[in-house]
Scaffold this active site. Structure first.
Site, PDB file in Angstrom:
ATOM      1  N   TYR A  80     -50.670 -25.923   5.807  1.00  5.81           N
ATOM      2  CA  TYR A  80     -50.588 -26.371   4.669  1.00  5.81           C
ATOM      3  C   TYR A  80     -51.986 -26.147   3.710  1.00  5.81           C
ATOM      4  O   TYR A  80     -52.727 -25.223   3.995  1.00  5.81           O
ATOM      5  CB  TYR A  80     -50.680 -27.998   4.732  1.00  5.81           C
ATOM      6  N   VAL A 182     -36.565 -34.887  -2.623  1.00  4.10           N
ATOM      7  CA  VAL A 182     -36.939 -34.249  -3.846  1.00  4.10           C
ATOM      8  C   VAL A 182     -35.541 -34.042  -4.432  1.00  4.10           C
ATOM      9  O   VAL A 182     -35.321 -34.637  -5.863  1.00  4.10           O
ATOM     10  CB  VAL A 182     -37.775 -33.218  -4.089  1.00  4.10           C
ATOM     11  N   ARG A 202     -27.091 -25.731   1.581  1.00  9.42           N
ATOM     12  CA  ARG A 202     -26.334 -24.797   2.700  1.00  9.42           C
ATOM     13  C   ARG A 202     -25.215 -25.440   3.135  1.00  9.42           C
ATOM     14  O   ARG A 202     -24.739 -26.683   3.145  1.00  9.42           O
ATOM     15  CB  ARG A 202     -27.384 -24.888   3.678  1.00  9.42           C
ATOM     16  N   ARG A 204     -22.150 -26.441   5.658  1.00  6.07           N
ATOM     17  CA  ARG A 204     -22.207 -27.041   6.683  1.00  6.07           C
ATOM     18  C   ARG A 204     -20.842 -27.818   7.188  1.00  6.07           C
ATOM     19  O   ARG A 204     -20.031 -27.829   6.326  1.00  6.07           O
ATOM     20  CB  ARG A 204     -23.120 -28.037   6.761  1.00  6.07           C
ATOM     21  N   TYR A 270     -41.734 -25.242  -5.530  1.00  2.00           N
ATOM     22  CA  TYR A 270     -42.289 -26.593  -5.018  1.00  2.00           C
ATOM     23  C   TYR A 270     -42.159 -26.844  -3.351  1.00  2.00           C
ATOM     24  O   TYR A 270     -43.064 -27.461  -2.741  1.00  2.00           O
ATOM     25  CB  TYR A 270     -41.870 -27.760  -5.849  1.00  2.00           C
ATOM     26  N   GLY A 271     -41.427 -25.903  -2.792  1.00  2.00           N
ATOM     27  CA  GLY A 271     -41.199 -26.211  -1.395  1.00  2.00           C
ATOM     28  C   GLY A 271     -40.928 -24.874  -0.824  1.00  2.00           C
ATOM     29  O   GLY A 271     -40.293 -23.766  -1.790  1.00  2.00           O
ATOM     30  N   MET A 273     -39.038 -24.189   2.356  1.00  2.00           N
ATOM     31  CA  MET A 273     -38.522 -24.635   3.418  1.00  2.00           C
ATOM     32  C   MET A 273     -37.850 -23.323   4.457  1.00  2.00           C
ATOM     33  O   MET A 273     -37.779 -23.504   5.783  1.00  2.00           O
ATOM     34  CB  MET A 273     -37.197 -25.600   3.290  1.00  2.00           C
ATOM     35  N   TRP A 296     -47.555 -28.879  -7.442  1.00  2.00           N
ATOM     36  CA  TRP A 296     -47.955 -29.480  -6.193  1.00  2.00           C
ATOM     37  C   TRP A 296     -48.419 -30.898  -6.697  1.00  2.00           C
ATOM     38  O   TRP A 296     -49.297 -30.861  -7.502  1.00  2.00           O
ATOM     39  CB  TRP A 296     -49.131 -28.848  -5.565  1.00  2.00           C
ATOM     40  N   LYS A 355     -34.030 -38.532   5.750  1.00  2.00           N
ATOM     41  CA  LYS A 355     -35.434 -38.722   5.719  1.00  2.00           C
ATOM     42  C   LYS A 355     -35.582 -39.722   6.919  1.00  2.00           C
ATOM     43  O   LYS A 355     -35.038 -40.702   6.910  1.00  2.00           O
ATOM     44  CB  LYS A 355     -35.708 -39.307   4.320  1.00  2.00           C
TER      45      LYS A 355
HETATM   46  P1  NDP Z   1     -36.444 -33.387   3.181  1.00  2.00           P
HETATM   47  O1  NDP Z   1     -36.837 -33.628   4.554  1.00  2.00           O
HETATM   48  O2  NDP Z   1     -35.684 -34.649   2.535  1.00  2.00           O
HETATM   49  O3  NDP Z   1     -35.351 -32.268   3.176  1.00  2.00           O
HETATM   50  C1  NDP Z   1     -35.581 -31.168   3.413  1.00  2.00           C
HETATM   51  C2  NDP Z   1     -34.944 -29.997   2.854  1.00  2.00           C
HETATM   52  O4  NDP Z   1     -35.034 -28.628   3.263  1.00  2.00           O
HETATM   53  C3  NDP Z   1     -33.288 -30.337   2.876  1.00  2.00           C
HETATM   54  O5  NDP Z   1     -32.604 -29.994   1.736  1.00  2.00           O
HETATM   55  C4  NDP Z   1     -32.787 -29.228   4.002  1.00  2.00           C
HETATM   56  O6  NDP Z   1     -31.554 -28.806   3.897  1.00  2.00           O
HETATM   57  C5  NDP Z   1     -33.729 -28.095   3.681  1.00  2.00           C
HETATM   58  N1  NDP Z   1     -33.992 -27.114   4.847  1.00  2.00           N
HETATM   59  C6  NDP Z   1     -34.615 -27.326   5.760  1.00  2.00           C
HETATM   60  N2  NDP Z   1     -34.763 -26.282   6.461  1.00  2.00           N
HETATM   61  C7  NDP Z   1     -34.403 -25.221   5.977  1.00  2.00           C
HETATM   62  C8  NDP Z   1     -34.125 -23.958   5.978  1.00  2.00           C
HETATM   63  N3  NDP Z   1     -34.539 -23.321   7.144  1.00  2.00           N
HETATM   64  N4  NDP Z   1     -33.672 -23.042   5.023  1.00  2.00           N
HETATM   65  C9  NDP Z   1     -33.180 -23.765   3.860  1.00  2.00           C
HETATM   66  N5  NDP Z   1     -33.302 -25.070   3.587  1.00  2.00           N
HETATM   67  C10 NDP Z   1     -33.801 -25.890   4.643  1.00  2.00           C
HETATM   68  O7  NDP Z   1     -37.687 -32.939   2.520  1.00  2.00           O
HETATM   69  P2  NDP Z   1     -38.463 -33.439   1.165  1.00  2.00           P
HETATM   70  O8  NDP Z   1     -37.543 -33.684  -0.035  1.00  2.00           O
HETATM   71  O9  NDP Z   1     -39.477 -34.302   1.599  1.00  2.00           O
HETATM   72  O10 NDP Z   1     -39.259 -32.013   1.018  1.00  2.00           O
HETATM   73  C11 NDP Z   1     -38.557 -30.836   0.437  1.00  2.00           C
HETATM   74  C12 NDP Z   1     -39.637 -29.531   0.217  1.00  2.00           C
HETATM   75  O11 NDP Z   1     -40.348 -30.089  -0.743  1.00  2.00           O
HETATM   76  C13 NDP Z   1     -40.615 -29.516   1.450  1.00  2.00           C
HETATM   77  O12 NDP Z   1     -40.917 -28.253   1.541  1.00  2.00           O
HETATM   78  C14 NDP Z   1     -41.835 -30.402   0.950  1.00  2.00           C
HETATM   79  O13 NDP Z   1     -43.188 -29.874   1.606  1.00  2.00           O
HETATM   80  C15 NDP Z   1     -41.671 -29.934  -0.698  1.00  2.00           C
HETATM   81  N6  NDP Z   1     -42.503 -30.719  -1.214  1.00  2.00           N
HETATM   82  C16 NDP Z   1     -43.524 -30.502  -2.087  1.00  2.00           C
HETATM   83  C17 NDP Z   1     -43.804 -31.156  -3.154  1.00  2.00           C
HETATM   84  C18 NDP Z   1     -44.795 -30.674  -4.183  1.00  2.00           C
HETATM   85  O14 NDP Z   1     -45.702 -31.293  -4.659  1.00  2.00           O
HETATM   86  N7  NDP Z   1     -45.055 -29.138  -4.089  1.00  2.00           N
HETATM   87  C19 NDP Z   1     -43.872 -32.581  -3.087  1.00  2.00           C
HETATM   88  C20 NDP Z   1     -42.669 -32.973  -2.271  1.00  2.00           C
HETATM   89  C21 NDP Z   1     -42.039 -32.366  -1.416  1.00  2.00           C
HETATM   90  P3  NDP Z   1     -30.465 -28.701   5.146  1.00  2.00           P
HETATM   91  O15 NDP Z   1     -30.009 -29.988   5.114  1.00  2.00           O
HETATM   92  O16 NDP Z   1     -29.560 -27.515   4.483  1.00  2.00           O
HETATM   93  O17 NDP Z   1     -31.326 -28.438   6.173  1.00  2.00           O
END
Ligand code: NDP
Length: 362
Positions: A80, A182, A202, A204, A270-271, A273, A296, A355
């Site tokens: 992080y 988000v 994605r 599914r 912002y993410g 994943m 962020w 979540k």
């Molecule tokens: P959630 O746990 O609610 O959701 C996770 C999301 O990521 C789902 O849409 C999931 O889709 C997707 N995902 C998971 N693995 C993968 C992958 N390998 N490839 C593509 N998509 C994937 O997460 P949050 O909403 O809490 O957070 C989402 C992201 O935003 C995180 O990275 C978090 O750290 C970031 N974040 C950043 C903030 C900032 O200030 N920059 C603030 C809040 C969050 P699927 O169902 O297809 O798996």
């Protein structure tokens, strides 16, 4: 540096009489802690301590619910933007009930529900002592899950929609990871603010169910990663090209989103994943002058006043209380099931679909 506000009751060196008094008033707190960085299911351990009565500006709270956010998993893994000082109690948001207040606390009272607004204060614990100024009272008609998750995901959606482009009613926003917490917040705020949202998820087996669920939140369109590559939605002028895009995923998914942005559009990352870097086609810069920005929420919170933050939370609380903002799809689990949850969440395949929050009420 991340900080943890665990105020442990150190009995060492206290006179015997005083120690007995404190013990009579103390509350047992069960908490998760790490002493080293690593995979959460391996390094997290359950601990217990006694918390003394809150002093002066402090409040003693009983946690009600606390989410397991991806950022917290990344912090435990040491992946992080900031490193915690160890030992570390994870958890960056929660809703809690006030059990006792120090004599100088004015903003909350016993029985109030509060949210800590200090960031990584360590919320994966049954009881905690916070400073009165670092909490906000939750209005009665806001449910626990909405309250426990307001400071990270809805706040991120709110700021990204407000702070990068001056959007007008009817404008379009595009996002990937649209089923994330988000993403669900973005969809709902777009609906409230009369913006159109194009949402990429994605594929599914239950894709129709997911599309229907996001549409019920207010999504204008929901497309899979495959569908967004070939869609005629924007070329046919069915929907105006998006001025703003949000990237939760990175890699090819981000490229698919940026290709649809209007000339001079902005992509806010912002993410990450997928853990894959952004690949920007030269044409996005040469022919469309697309800008790439980042967001962020921790940084935003540090750089803005308590009043500015409070104003945003109050606006979000109002939407939640009036039924215009639903909590993310979620599952509540007891603290004892933390290992199973960490294994599930560490699965890089994702597709968990909800979540997960610790529920401290049972
Ligand atoms: P959630 O746990 O609610 O959701 C996770 C999301 O990521 C789902 O849409 C999931 O889709 C997707 N995902 C998971 N693995 C993968 C992958 N390998 N490839 C593509 N998509 C994937 O997460 P949050 O909403 O809490 O957070 C989402 C992201 O935003 C995180 O990275 C978090 O750290 C970031 N974040 C950043 C903030 C900032 O200030 N920059 C603030 C809040 C969050 P699927 O169902 O297809 O798996």
């Amino acid at each position: 540096m991340l900080y943890q506000k665990l105020i442990l009751s150190s009995k060492i060196g206290l006179p015997k009489l005083m120690s007995l008094n404190i013990r009579a008033m103390s509350v047992k707190s069960t908490f998760l802690q790490i002493d080293e960085l690593g995979e959460p299911h391996k390094v997290l351990k359950k601990c217990e301590t006694q918390l003394d009565s809150p002093k002066d500006n402090e409040i003693l709270v009983k946690m009600l619910a606390a989410p397991i956010n991806p950022a917290v998993i990344n912090i435990i893994q040491g992946k992080y933007g900031e490193s915690p000082s160890l030992p570390f109690i994870p958890g960056n948001e929660a809703v809690a009930e006030v059990l006792k207040c120090g004599q100088n606390v004015k903003n909350v009272q016993i029985g109030d529900r509060i949210i800590p607004i200090g960031g990584h204060v360590g919320t994966w614990r049954t009881h905690a002592i916070f400073t009165g100024q670092d909490v906000l009272k939750v209005p009665d008609n806001v449910d626990n899950v909405n309250a426990a998750t307001i400071t990270v995901n809805p706040a991120t959606a709110f700021r990204m929609l407000r702070d990068f482009v001056d959007l007008k009613p009817g404008d379009t926003v595009i996002q990937n990871g649209a089923n994330s917490a988000v993403g669900q917040a973005v969809i709902q705020l777009c609906k409230v603010w009369n913006l159109q949202s194009v949402n990429v998820v994605r594929n599914r087996p239950n894709i129709d169910e997911l599309k229907a669920q996001l549409k019920s939140l207010g999504a204008t369109e929901v497309l899979t990663e495959e569908e967004i590559r070939t869609t005629a939605l924007f070329k046919s002028k069915q929907i105006p090209s998006p001025k703003l895009g949000f990237n939760c995923v990175g890699g090819k998914s981000a490229t698919n989103v940026m290709r649809h942005l209007a000339s001079k559009g902005i992509l806010v990352t912002y993410g990450a994943m997928s853990r894959e870097p952004l690949t920007i086609p030269n044409s996005a810069l040469i022919f469309k002058d697309i800008s790439f920005r980042g967001f962020w929420v921790s940084k935003w919170s540090k750089e803005h006043t308590l009043e500015e933050r409070q104003q945003m939370y109050n606006e979000l609380f109002e939407l939640m209380a009036s039924g215009k903002f639903a909590p993310p799809v979620h599952r509540l689990i007891p603290l004892d099931e933390y290992k199973e949850a960490m294994i599930e969440l560490a699965d890089v395949k994702g597709m968990i679909g909800e979540k997960i929050l610790f529920d401290f009420t049972k």
